[in-house]
Design a protein around this motif. Structure first.
Motif, PDB file in Angstrom:
ATOM      1  N   GLU A 163      14.459   8.127   0.865  1.00  0.00           N
ATOM      2  CA  GLU A 163      14.470   8.349  -0.577  1.00  0.00           C
ATOM      3  C   GLU A 163      14.872   7.096  -1.339  1.00  0.00           C
ATOM      4  OE1 GLU A 163      16.147  12.012  -2.218  1.00  0.00           O
ATOM      5  OE2 GLU A 163      16.139  12.786  -0.161  1.00  0.00           O
ATOM      6  N   ALA A 164      15.761   6.298  -0.776  1.00  0.00           N
ATOM      7  CA  ALA A 164      16.220   5.084  -1.455  1.00  0.00           C
ATOM      8  C   ALA A 164      15.064   4.103  -1.678  1.00  0.00           C
ATOM      9  CB  ALA A 164      17.336   4.422  -0.650  1.00  0.00           C
ATOM     10  N   SER A 165      14.154   3.998  -0.731  1.00  0.00           N
ATOM     11  CA  SER A 165      13.000   3.110  -0.894  1.00  0.00           C
ATOM     12  C   SER A 165      12.116   3.591  -2.028  1.00  0.00           C
ATOM     13  CB  SER A 165      12.179   3.020   0.389  1.00  0.00           C
ATOM     14  OG  SER A 165      12.895   2.356   1.396  1.00  0.00           O
ATOM     15  N   VAL A 166      11.837   4.884  -2.042  1.00  0.00           N
ATOM     16  CA  VAL A 166      10.985   5.453  -3.084  1.00  0.00           C
ATOM     17  C   VAL A 166      11.645   5.278  -4.455  1.00  0.00           C
ATOM     18  CG1 VAL A 166       9.868   7.562  -3.940  1.00  0.00           C
ATOM     19  CG2 VAL A 166       9.924   7.088  -1.480  1.00  0.00           C
ATOM     20  N   ALA A 167      12.918   5.585  -4.550  1.00  0.00           N
ATOM     21  CA  ALA A 167      13.638   5.444  -5.816  1.00  0.00           C
ATOM     22  C   ALA A 167      13.684   3.981  -6.253  1.00  0.00           C
ATOM     23  CB  ALA A 167      15.044   6.012  -5.691  1.00  0.00           C
ATOM     24  N   GLY A 168      13.864   3.076  -5.302  1.00  0.00           N
ATOM     25  CA  GLY A 168      13.886   1.654  -5.613  1.00  0.00           C
ATOM     26  C   GLY A 168      12.556   1.170  -6.143  1.00  0.00           C
ATOM     27  N   TRP A 169      11.473   1.601  -5.529  1.00  0.00           N
ATOM     28  CA  TRP A 169      10.141   1.216  -5.999  1.00  0.00           C
ATOM     29  C   TRP A 169       9.889   1.773  -7.387  1.00  0.00           C
ATOM     30  CZ3 TRP A 169       7.419   2.767  -0.822  1.00  0.00           C
ATOM     31  CH2 TRP A 169       7.639   1.769   0.137  1.00  0.00           C
ATOM     32  N   GLN A 170      10.317   3.009  -7.606  1.00  0.00           N
ATOM     33  CA  GLN A 170      10.150   3.633  -8.919  1.00  0.00           C
ATOM     34  C   GLN A 170      10.922   2.840  -9.982  1.00  0.00           C
ATOM     35  OE1 GLN A 170      11.772   7.603  -9.307  1.00  0.00           O
ATOM     36  NE2 GLN A 170      10.181   8.160 -10.764  1.00  0.00           N
ATOM     37  N   SER A 196       9.294   0.803 -13.082  1.00  0.00           N
ATOM     38  CA  SER A 196       9.699   1.155 -14.442  1.00  0.00           C
ATOM     39  C   SER A 196      10.247  -0.065 -15.179  1.00  0.00           C
ATOM     40  CB  SER A 196      10.764   2.256 -14.430  1.00  0.00           C
ATOM     41  OG  SER A 196      10.221   3.444 -13.913  1.00  0.00           O
ATOM     42  N   LYS A 197      11.038  -0.866 -14.500  1.00  0.00           N
ATOM     43  CA  LYS A 197      11.616  -2.074 -15.086  1.00  0.00           C
ATOM     44  C   LYS A 197      10.511  -3.069 -15.444  1.00  0.00           C
ATOM     45  CE  LYS A 197      15.030  -5.665 -14.089  1.00  0.00           C
ATOM     46  NZ  LYS A 197      15.960  -6.172 -13.093  1.00  0.00           N
ATOM     47  N   ASP A 209      10.317  14.672  -2.287  1.00  0.00           N
ATOM     48  CA  ASP A 209       9.043  15.119  -1.727  1.00  0.00           C
ATOM     49  C   ASP A 209       8.178  13.944  -1.275  1.00  0.00           C
ATOM     50  OD1 ASP A 209       9.664  17.790  -2.089  1.00  0.00           O
ATOM     51  OD2 ASP A 209       8.552  17.971  -3.976  1.00  0.00           O
ATOM     52  N   VAL A 210       8.119  12.904  -2.104  1.00  0.00           N
ATOM     53  CA  VAL A 210       7.322  11.725  -1.758  1.00  0.00           C
ATOM     54  C   VAL A 210       7.867  11.088  -0.478  1.00  0.00           C
ATOM     55  CG1 VAL A 210       6.659   9.396  -2.481  1.00  0.00           C
ATOM     56  CG2 VAL A 210       6.557  11.289  -4.115  1.00  0.00           C
ATOM     57  N   ALA A 211       9.167  10.942  -0.409  1.00  0.00           N
ATOM     58  CA  ALA A 211       9.780  10.353   0.786  1.00  0.00           C
ATOM     59  C   ALA A 211       9.427  11.170   2.026  1.00  0.00           C
ATOM     60  CB  ALA A 211      11.286  10.260   0.609  1.00  0.00           C
ATOM     61  N   GLY A 212       9.507  12.469   1.924  1.00  0.00           N
ATOM     62  CA  GLY A 212       9.192  13.332   3.061  1.00  0.00           C
ATOM     63  C   GLY A 212       7.736  13.253   3.473  1.00  0.00           C
ATOM     64  N   ALA A 240       0.830  -1.206   0.000  1.00  0.00           N
ATOM     65  CA  ALA A 240       0.000   0.000   0.000  1.00  0.00           C
ATOM     66  C   ALA A 240       0.869   1.263   0.000  1.00  0.00           C
ATOM     67  CB  ALA A 240      -0.933  -0.004   1.213  1.00  0.00           C
ATOM     68  N   ARG A 241       1.955   1.242   0.760  1.00  0.00           N
ATOM     69  CA  ARG A 241       2.847   2.404   0.798  1.00  0.00           C
ATOM     70  C   ARG A 241       3.542   2.588  -0.549  1.00  0.00           C
ATOM     71  NH1 ARG A 241       6.349   3.380   5.727  1.00  0.00           N
ATOM     72  NH2 ARG A 241       5.779   5.504   5.259  1.00  0.00           N
ATOM     73  N   MET A 242       3.913   1.471  -1.187  1.00  0.00           N
ATOM     74  CA  MET A 242       4.533   1.548  -2.493  1.00  0.00           C
ATOM     75  C   MET A 242       3.544   2.128  -3.513  1.00  0.00           C
ATOM     76  SD  MET A 242       6.293  -1.328  -5.040  1.00  0.00           S
ATOM     77  CE  MET A 242       6.050  -2.572  -3.869  1.00  0.00           C
ATOM     78  N   ALA A 243       2.312   1.660  -3.479  1.00  0.00           N
ATOM     79  CA  ALA A 243       1.293   2.176  -4.386  1.00  0.00           C
ATOM     80  C   ALA A 243       1.096   3.673  -4.177  1.00  0.00           C
ATOM     81  CB  ALA A 243      -0.027   1.434  -4.184  1.00  0.00           C
ATOM     82  N   ASN A 244       1.041   4.100  -2.930  1.00  0.00           N
ATOM     83  CA  ASN A 244       0.874   5.517  -2.611  1.00  0.00           C
ATOM     84  C   ASN A 244       2.040   6.334  -3.165  1.00  0.00           C
ATOM     85  OD1 ASN A 244      -0.215   7.807  -1.492  1.00  0.00           O
ATOM     86  ND2 ASN A 244       0.046   7.175   0.610  1.00  0.00           N
ATOM     87  N   ALA A 245       3.255   5.827  -2.970  1.00  0.00           N
ATOM     88  CA  ALA A 245       4.444   6.520  -3.458  1.00  0.00           C
ATOM     89  C   ALA A 245       4.431   6.619  -4.975  1.00  0.00           C
ATOM     90  CB  ALA A 245       5.706   5.803  -2.980  1.00  0.00           C
TER      91      ALA A 245
END
Length: 69
Positions: free
Chosen positions: A51-58, A62-63, A42-45, A25-30
């Motif tokens: 930020e690493a989690s958000v970037a990793g999910w992104q 994308s992959k 901004d999303v991480a905050g 759910a947090r990943m979907a929200n991000a």
């Protein structure tokens, strides 16, 4: 609104729980916020994530999407 230190700690513990459904759910929200144009920072905050989690999910999303195309 004021939170006691104990309330804040309890809420943050809940957010950081390792429950797969909560993480999904947090990943979907991000990802939705990123799709709206918010930056990784901004999303991480906003979601109390690193930020690493958000970037990793992104990157993962994308992959996955590039393989489906």
């Amino acid at each position: 609104m004021h939170l006691s230190e104990n309330d804040r700690e309890t809420l943050l513990k809940t957010l950081n729980a390792k429950d797969p459904a909560l993480i999904q759910a947090r990943m979907a929200n991000a990802l939705l916020l990123l799709a709206e144009g918010l930056s990784t920072e901004d999303v991480a905050g906003l979601l109390y994530l690193d930020e690493a989690s958000v970037a990793g999910w992104q990157a993962l999303f994308s992959k996955r999407n590039s393989k489906a195309a």
